[in-house]
Design a protein around this motif. Structure first.
Motif, mmCIF file in Angstrom:
data_model
loop_
_atom_site.group_PDB
_atom_site.id
_atom_site.type_symbol
_atom_site.label_atom_id
_atom_site.label_comp_id
_atom_site.label_asym_id
_atom_site.label_seq_id
_atom_site.Cartn_x
_atom_site.Cartn_y
_atom_site.Cartn_z
ATOM 1 N N ARG A 49 37.219 6.815 60.488
ATOM 2 C CA ARG A 49 36.236 5.776 60.799
ATOM 3 C C ARG A 49 36.914 4.425 61.019
ATOM 4 N N ALA A 50 37.860 4.103 60.173
ATOM 5 C CA ALA A 50 38.561 2.824 60.314
ATOM 6 C C ALA A 50 39.345 2.779 61.623
ATOM 7 N N ALA A 51 39.901 3.913 62.009
ATOM 8 C CA ALA A 51 40.657 3.952 63.265
ATOM 9 C C ALA A 51 39.739 3.725 64.468
ATOM 10 N N ILE A 52 38.556 4.314 64.431
ATOM 11 C CA ILE A 52 37.612 4.126 65.538
ATOM 12 C C ILE A 52 37.151 2.673 65.603
ATOM 13 N N VAL A 53 36.913 2.064 64.458
ATOM 14 C CA VAL A 53 36.451 0.680 64.431
ATOM 15 C C VAL A 53 37.520 -0.263 64.979
ATOM 16 N N ARG A 54 38.787 0.058 64.748
ATOM 17 C CA ARG A 54 39.872 -0.832 65.189
ATOM 18 C C ARG A 54 40.097 -0.817 66.688
ATOM 19 N N TYR A 55 39.741 0.296 67.354
ATOM 20 C CA TYR A 55 39.904 0.341 68.801
ATOM 21 C C TYR A 55 38.937 -0.631 69.446
ATOM 22 N N HIS A 62 38.473 9.635 71.667
ATOM 23 C CA HIS A 62 38.718 9.103 70.320
ATOM 24 C C HIS A 62 37.670 9.619 69.333
ATOM 25 N N TYR A 63 36.404 9.573 69.745
ATOM 26 C CA TYR A 63 35.333 10.061 68.888
ATOM 27 C C TYR A 63 35.474 11.565 68.632
ATOM 28 N N ASP A 64 35.809 12.316 69.675
ATOM 29 C CA ASP A 64 35.972 13.758 69.524
ATOM 30 C C ASP A 64 37.114 14.096 68.577
ATOM 31 N N THR A 65 38.211 13.370 68.696
ATOM 32 C CA THR A 65 39.354 13.614 67.817
ATOM 33 C C THR A 65 39.026 13.276 66.377
ATOM 34 N N ALA A 66 38.376 12.149 66.147
ATOM 35 C CA ALA A 66 38.000 11.765 64.784
ATOM 36 C C ALA A 66 37.040 12.788 64.188
ATOM 37 N N TRP A 67 36.096 13.276 64.975
ATOM 38 C CA TRP A 67 35.140 14.275 64.489
ATOM 39 C C TRP A 67 35.856 15.578 64.156
ATOM 40 N N THR A 68 36.761 16.013 65.036
ATOM 41 C CA THR A 68 37.483 17.258 64.809
ATOM 42 C C THR A 68 38.337 17.173 63.555
#
Length: 81
Positions: A49-55, A62-68
């Motif tokens: 979650r923190a990685a997605i927020v920083r982008y 990005h969302y697919d990778t974080a979910w996986t």
């Protein structure tokens, strides 16, 4: 902040109810299980979650990778538990 407070209040309420319903030895077993699950859940916070927020402009990849990654970690932790 309200979500965290609600979660803690719910956890406290369920613990109090369990303490009233279970015998002391049974509650001890439940407490040990809760400690193990809590300890394992610490490792589930890998920072997706923190990685997605920083982008600045996250893409669908990005969302697919974080979910996986989250799903794989969840499956691994479920297996461990």
């Amino acid at each position: 902040m309200a979500m965290r407070a609600t979660t803690r209040l719910t956890s406290l309420t369920s613990t109090v109810i369990l303490a009233r319903l279970l015998q002391p030895t049974d509650f001890g077993i439940v407490a040990i299980a809760m400690l193990i699950v809590g300890g394992v859940e610490i490792f589930s916070a890998a920072g997706q979650r923190a990685a997605i927020v920083r982008y600045i402009n996250p893409t669908l990849d990005h969302y697919d990778t974080a979910w996986t990654v989250s799903v794989l970690i969840g499956l691994f932790l479920a297996t461990v538990i």
